[in-house]
Design a protein around this motif. Structure first.
Motif, PDB file in Angstrom:
ATOM      1  N   THR A 237       0.835  -1.197   0.000  1.00 35.38           N
ATOM      2  CA  THR A 237       0.000   0.000   0.000  1.00 35.38           C
ATOM      3  C   THR A 237       0.873   1.252   0.000  1.00 35.38           C
ATOM      4  OG1 THR A 237      -0.111   0.212   2.417  1.00 35.38           O
ATOM      5  CG2 THR A 237      -1.764  -1.212   1.345  1.00 35.38           C
ATOM      6  N   ASP A 238       0.284   2.365  -0.439  1.00 28.05           N
ATOM      7  CA  ASP A 238       1.014   3.625  -0.415  1.00 28.05           C
ATOM      8  C   ASP A 238       1.427   3.990   1.006  1.00 28.05           C
ATOM      9  OD1 ASP A 238       0.708   3.872  -3.151  1.00 28.05           O
ATOM     10  OD2 ASP A 238      -0.926   5.339  -3.037  1.00 28.05           O
ATOM     11  N   ALA A 239       0.524   3.763   1.968  1.00 27.62           N
ATOM     12  CA  ALA A 239       0.801   4.155   3.348  1.00 27.62           C
ATOM     13  C   ALA A 239       1.975   3.371   3.920  1.00 27.62           C
ATOM     14  CB  ALA A 239      -0.441   3.961   4.206  1.00 27.62           C
ATOM     15  N   GLU A 240       2.010   2.061   3.676  1.00 23.57           N
ATOM     16  CA  GLU A 240       3.120   1.259   4.199  1.00 23.57           C
ATOM     17  C   GLU A 240       4.434   1.655   3.546  1.00 23.57           C
ATOM     18  OE1 GLU A 240       4.637  -3.371   4.769  1.00 23.57           O
ATOM     19  OE2 GLU A 240       2.638  -2.985   3.915  1.00 23.57           O
ATOM     20  N   ALA A 241       4.401   1.933   2.256  1.00 29.29           N
ATOM     21  CA  ALA A 241       5.621   2.349   1.565  1.00 29.29           C
ATOM     22  C   ALA A 241       6.148   3.664   2.130  1.00 29.29           C
ATOM     23  CB  ALA A 241       5.360   2.481   0.068  1.00 29.29           C
ATOM     24  N   ARG A 242       5.260   4.600   2.397  1.00 26.56           N
ATOM     25  CA  ARG A 242       5.696   5.872   2.984  1.00 26.56           C
ATOM     26  C   ARG A 242       6.320   5.659   4.356  1.00 26.56           C
ATOM     27  NH1 ARG A 242       0.799   7.803   0.611  1.00 26.56           N
ATOM     28  NH2 ARG A 242      -0.293   7.497   2.592  1.00 26.56           N
ATOM     29  N   ASP A 243       5.768   4.739   5.144  1.00 28.28           N
ATOM     30  CA  ASP A 243       6.331   4.453   6.459  1.00 28.28           C
ATOM     31  C   ASP A 243       7.726   3.844   6.335  1.00 28.28           C
ATOM     32  OD1 ASP A 243       6.044   4.176   9.413  1.00 28.28           O
ATOM     33  OD2 ASP A 243       6.183   2.035   8.924  1.00 28.28           O
ATOM     34  N   LEU A 244       7.899   2.896   5.416  1.00 32.20           N
ATOM     35  CA  LEU A 244       9.209   2.269   5.226  1.00 32.20           C
ATOM     36  C   LEU A 244      10.239   3.266   4.715  1.00 32.20           C
ATOM     37  CD1 LEU A 244       8.141  -1.110   3.561  1.00 32.20           C
ATOM     38  CD2 LEU A 244       8.873  -0.750   5.913  1.00 32.20           C
ATOM     39  N   ALA A 245       9.781   4.234   3.933  1.00 38.17           N
ATOM     40  CA  ALA A 245      10.696   5.212   3.349  1.00 38.17           C
ATOM     41  C   ALA A 245      10.943   6.406   4.263  1.00 38.17           C
ATOM     42  CB  ALA A 245      10.140   5.706   2.017  1.00 38.17           C
ATOM     43  N   SER A 246      10.217   6.510   5.361  1.00 39.16           N
ATOM     44  CA  SER A 246      10.305   7.701   6.212  1.00 39.16           C
ATOM     45  C   SER A 246      11.704   7.973   6.767  1.00 39.16           C
ATOM     46  CB  SER A 246       9.291   7.609   7.358  1.00 39.16           C
ATOM     47  OG  SER A 246       9.543   6.470   8.175  1.00 39.16           O
ATOM     48  N   PRO A 247      12.556   6.956   7.012  1.00 37.68           N
ATOM     49  CA  PRO A 247      13.906   7.263   7.509  1.00 37.68           C
ATOM     50  C   PRO A 247      14.837   7.853   6.452  1.00 37.68           C
ATOM     51  CG  PRO A 247      13.229   5.023   8.128  1.00 37.68           C
ATOM     52  CD  PRO A 247      12.284   5.498   7.089  1.00 37.68           C
ATOM     53  N   TYR A 248      14.425   7.846   5.208  1.00 37.03           N
ATOM     54  CA  TYR A 248      15.294   8.258   4.112  1.00 37.03           C
ATOM     55  C   TYR A 248      15.800   9.690   4.293  1.00 37.03           C
ATOM     56  CZ  TYR A 248      16.689   9.028  -0.796  1.00 37.03           C
ATOM     57  OH  TYR A 248      17.378   9.326  -1.955  1.00 37.03           O
ATOM     58  N   ALA A 249      14.915  10.594   4.728  1.00 37.16           N
ATOM     59  CA  ALA A 249      15.304  11.992   4.894  1.00 37.16           C
ATOM     60  C   ALA A 249      16.429  12.133   5.920  1.00 37.16           C
ATOM     61  CB  ALA A 249      14.098  12.830   5.308  1.00 37.16           C
ATOM     62  N   LEU A 250      16.311  11.416   7.019  1.00 38.01           N
ATOM     63  CA  LEU A 250      17.322  11.491   8.075  1.00 38.01           C
ATOM     64  C   LEU A 250      18.656  10.927   7.589  1.00 38.01           C
ATOM     65  CD1 LEU A 250      17.757  12.327  11.013  1.00 38.01           C
ATOM     66  CD2 LEU A 250      16.953  10.057  11.715  1.00 38.01           C
ATOM     67  N   TRP A 251      18.592   9.868   6.819  1.00 33.65           N
ATOM     68  CA  TRP A 251      19.802   9.246   6.272  1.00 33.65           C
ATOM     69  C   TRP A 251      20.490  10.176   5.284  1.00 33.65           C
ATOM     70  CZ3 TRP A 251      20.761   7.113   1.248  1.00 33.65           C
ATOM     71  CH2 TRP A 251      21.897   6.291   1.173  1.00 33.65           C
ATOM     72  N   VAL A 252      19.706  10.782   4.371  1.00 35.19           N
ATOM     73  CA  VAL A 252      20.282  11.726   3.411  1.00 35.19           C
ATOM     74  C   VAL A 252      20.879  12.928   4.140  1.00 35.19           C
ATOM     75  CG1 VAL A 252      19.745  13.329   1.532  1.00 35.19           C
ATOM     76  CG2 VAL A 252      18.800  11.016   1.501  1.00 35.19           C
ATOM     77  N   HIS A 253      20.198  13.372   5.192  1.00 35.97           N
ATOM     78  CA  HIS A 253      20.712  14.511   5.949  1.00 35.97           C
ATOM     79  C   HIS A 253      22.089  14.216   6.530  1.00 35.97           C
ATOM     80  CE1 HIS A 253      21.159  17.204   9.456  1.00 35.97           C
ATOM     81  NE2 HIS A 253      20.582  18.081   8.657  1.00 35.97           N
ATOM     82  N   SER A 254      22.303  13.001   6.992  1.00 33.59           N
ATOM     83  CA  SER A 254      23.613  12.648   7.547  1.00 33.59           C
ATOM     84  C   SER A 254      24.703  12.725   6.478  1.00 33.59           C
ATOM     85  CB  SER A 254      23.572  11.242   8.167  1.00 33.59           C
ATOM     86  OG  SER A 254      23.467  10.234   7.167  1.00 33.59           O
ATOM     87  N   ILE A 255      24.369  12.371   5.259  1.00 34.50           N
ATOM     88  CA  ILE A 255      25.343  12.432   4.166  1.00 34.50           C
ATOM     89  C   ILE A 255      25.652  13.874   3.806  1.00 34.50           C
ATOM     90  CG2 ILE A 255      25.749  11.836   1.746  1.00 34.50           C
ATOM     91  CD1 ILE A 255      23.890   9.417   2.176  1.00 34.50           C
TER      92      ILE A 255
END
Length: 258
Positions: free
Chosen positions: A137-155
């Motif tokens: 589902t779209d909602a589950e995918a958004r939840d799984l992808a939610s850490p992406y911003a924090l990870w990119v920020h560290s880079i």
């Protein structure tokens, strides 16, 4: 751009002024050292693979590698030298939408404009990369992808990727507006959702860029979710597009990008 999000260019000013950026440069390049011309570096690699490398009458040979059936790819993040060299040498080109989405169209356009037929290719050949997370589902995918911003920020803030967080860890992070701005282009151009949602988005990416292939990268905290994402996307993509031939073993040479 015709249904494809092309964000504003990433501003490297803040990153370039950071202490981490200075440390990064000190570790990778000795004082007074000069980087070789990119076109010359590509020619040297091609010569080492072909077994024809020589300088000042002296030969050098790559072992292993010499004589191997390798495809030399150029990876580029803009319409700069990487794109122009790939075109002028008649090599295949990989355009970096997943790291530098603002420049993807200028990159492929510069490559095609510079292209000259070679022993490798009769006409331009383009791969475009994309970050993707697929779930039922779209909602589950958004939840799984939610850490992406924090990870990119560290880079982008420290030039050092943290271990990919869990969704709970990402939800607990306290974001400042300027930190959100630092990662907005990457987050907004990630393809996240149910299989049909993502397949439609990738079809747009392929259509707008004219890509011959798409290179998909998926990162989630749990490996099983990543494998499932690839499986779901493969199934959805196969129902709407012809199956591509297996990709050959390749070597990529590219510009460094933030």
């Amino acid at each position: 751009m015709d249904g494809l999000l092309i964000p504003a260019p990433f501003d490297v000013t803040r990153l370039a002024a950071s202490a981490a950026f200075g440390l990064h440069g000190a570790l990778l390049q000795q004082p007074g050292a000069e980087s070789p011309d990119f076109a010359d570096a590509v020619d040297d690699i091609a010569a080492l693979i072909a077994g024809t490398y020589a300088k000042d009458g002296h030969e050098a040979h790559a072992n292993p590698g010499e004589g191997a059936a390798l495809d030399l790819w150029i990876l580029g993040s803009s319409g700069g030298q990487s794109a122009r060299v790939a075109g002028a040498r008649g090599l295949p080109f990989a355009a970096n939408y997943h790291v530098s989405p603002s420049n993807v169209l200028e990159a492929v356009e510069a490559y095609r404009a510079a292209f000259r037929p070679s022993d490798v290719l009769d006409e331009p050949y383009v791969i475009v990369s994309a970050d993707v997370v697929v779930a039922p589902t779209d909602a589950e995918a958004r939840d799984l992808a939610s850490p992406y911003a924090l990870w990119v920020h560290s880079i982008r803030s420290r030039l050092a990727a943290i271990p990919f967080p869990t969704p709970a860890e990402a939800a607990a992070h306290d974001w400042r507006p300027e930190d959100l701005d630092l990662v907005a282009d990457r987050v907004d151009t990630q393809f996240t959702g149910a299989p049909g949602t993502v397949a439609d988005g990738l079809a747009t990416l392929q259509r707008v860029t004219g890509a011959d292939e798409l290179l998909i990268t998926t990162i989630t905290h749990d490996h099983a979710d990543r494998v499932r994402s690839y499986d779901l996307l493969a199934e959805a993509w196969a129902t709407t597009t012809p199956k591509p031939p297996p990709a050959p073993l390749g070597v990529e040479v590219g510009e460094r990008a933030g």
